[in-house]
Design an enzyme around this catalytic site. Structure first.
Site, short mmCIF file in Angstrom:
data_model
loop_
_atom_site.label_atom_id
_atom_site.label_comp_id
_atom_site.label_asym_id
_atom_site.label_seq_id
_atom_site.Cartn_x
_atom_site.Cartn_y
_atom_site.Cartn_z
CD GLU A 152 -2.78 1.38 2.50
OE1 GLU A 152 -2.37 0.92 3.71
OE2 GLU A 152 -3.89 1.54 2.27
CD GLU A 158 -1.23 7.77 7.71
OE1 GLU A 158 -1.39 6.84 8.25
OE2 GLU A 158 -2.24 8.50 7.20
CG ASP A 185 -6.24 4.40 1.78
OD1 ASP A 185 -7.07 5.45 1.65
OD2 ASP A 185 -6.09 3.80 2.96
CG HIS A 188 -2.64 6.76 2.12
ND1 HIS A 188 -2.42 7.38 3.17
CD2 HIS A 188 -3.32 5.40 2.59
CE1 HIS A 188 -2.51 6.71 4.24
NE2 HIS A 188 -3.09 5.59 3.81
CG HIS A 211 -7.67 0.37 2.25
ND1 HIS A 211 -6.59 0.32 2.94
CD2 HIS A 211 -8.20 -0.88 2.34
CE1 HIS A 211 -6.22 -0.82 3.38
NE2 HIS A 211 -7.15 -1.77 3.13
NE ARG A 217 -7.29 6.77 7.08
CZ ARG A 217 -6.98 5.89 5.97
NH1 ARG A 217 -7.86 5.83 5.00
NH2 ARG A 217 -5.71 5.02 5.99
CD GLU A 246 -7.31 1.90 6.32
OE1 GLU A 246 -6.48 0.84 6.76
OE2 GLU A 246 -6.82 2.26 5.27
C1 LER Z 1 -3.50 1.48 6.44
O1 LER Z 1 -4.23 0.78 5.37
C2 LER Z 1 -3.34 2.77 5.83
O2 LER Z 1 -4.23 3.22 5.21
C3 LER Z 1 -2.59 3.74 6.71
O3 LER Z 1 -3.00 4.86 6.65
C4 LER Z 1 -2.10 3.17 8.12
O4 LER Z 1 -3.28 3.92 9.00
MN MN Z 2 -5.31 2.11 3.73
#
Ligand code: LER
Ligand code: MN
Length: 276
Positions: A152, A158, A185, A188, A211, A217, A246
């Site tokens: 990912e 992060e 995701d 991100h 995701h 978020r 998520e």
């Molecule tokens: C985990 O899937 C993720 O997206 C990261 O931001 C960890 O929090």
């Molecule tokens: Mn994620």
């Protein structure tokens, strides 16, 4: 495409997981809401009986698209690129344990935060080289068990390495195993990608998992990401996997999960891409 949500198998301090309390209660609630599956966030696979897990989830008609490994970093600081060789070995062993559980559950393993940060005295070049070596070792083991791994890209605030789909695809080239792909995701991506849809297209058949989380978020629908356009891009690129919610458990886990379901499920139906 199916709709899943991240559920932690054990209580955790990991904040981006909506469901982290009592596992049986959470699974029953998720099934009741209409989700097709649960992405299992597992700190230590030795704490999970794979066969019991399978029968519990079968009872609820839930699939397992993937196993998450991030808690091994968040709670135990296991990192594939730690300057401490014992920690690196323990992180690789932990991923091997996830691979074994994934084989029992016929699912994939995701590699996000367990990749670890670049720590002194290592440079990012040294850490990247260790990451490639570790991923090759894990990929070979996973291939022997018929398991796929999904890396990912995580935003720059992060994680220190692999922030975008482009960087993820370059890493896949270096690792050189076809059973390794990417997870994208939307949270991100909103920070790192020039175009969310363009990066989905560029990832193509190396996109193993997805995701969904809004720009802030929170659950899809709480921010400004256009999930209708995202689902169209996923469909156009041939993606047939799951979308896992998520996000932060706000205002509470059940409400957030219900709102995610109410936002995403009609879009899957509208696009004619739901196969449940
Ligand atoms: C985990 O899937 C993720 O997206 C990261 O931001 C960890 O929090
Ligand atoms: Mn994620």
């Amino acid at each position: 495409m199916k709709l899943a949500i991240v559920v932690s198998t054990h209580t955790t301090s990991f904040s981006d997981v909506a469901f982290a309390g009592d596992f049986d209660t959470n699974v029953a609630q998720v099934a009741e809401m209409g989700y097709d599956g649960v992405e299992l966030a597992v700190r230590d696979p030795k704490l999970v009986d794979g066969h019991e897990m399978l029968s519990l989830l079968e009872e609820h008609g839930l699939e397992i698209p993937i196993l998450g490994t991030g808690q091994a970093w968040v709670e135990e600081r296991l990192s594939l690129v730690s300057p401490d060789s014992k920690t690196r070995a323990a992180a690789i062993q932990r991923v091997m344990d996830h691979i074994e559980l994934a084989q029992t559950l016929s699912t994939m393993v995701m590699l996000g935060l367990i990749r670890g940060p670049v720590e002194e005295p290592f440079t990012s070049t040294r850490a990247m080289s260790l990451l490639v070596d570790a991923l090759r070792t894990c990929a070979a083991e996973a291939a022997s068990k018929g398991v796929r791994l999904a890396i990912e890209p995580i935003n720059r605030y992060e994680a220190d390495m692999i922030h975008s789909a482009h960087e993820g695809l370059e890493l896949l080239e270096q690792v050189g195993h076809q059973n390794v792909g990417l997870i994208l995701d939307t949270y991100h991506m909103n920070i790192e990608e020039p175009s969310l849809e363009g990066s989905i297209q560029a990832t193509g058949d190396r996109l193993f998992h997805f995701h969904v989380s809004d720009s802030n978020r929170l659950h899809p629908g709480a921010g400004h990401i256009d999930f209708e356009s995202i689902i169209r891009a996923l469909d156009d690129t041939g993606y047939r996997g799951a979308l896992s919610g998520e996000f932060l458990p706000n205002p509470d886990p059940v409400t957030a999960a219900r709102r995610c379901f109410e936002h995403i499920r009609p879009l899957l139906d509208k696009a004619g891409v739901r196969h449940g």
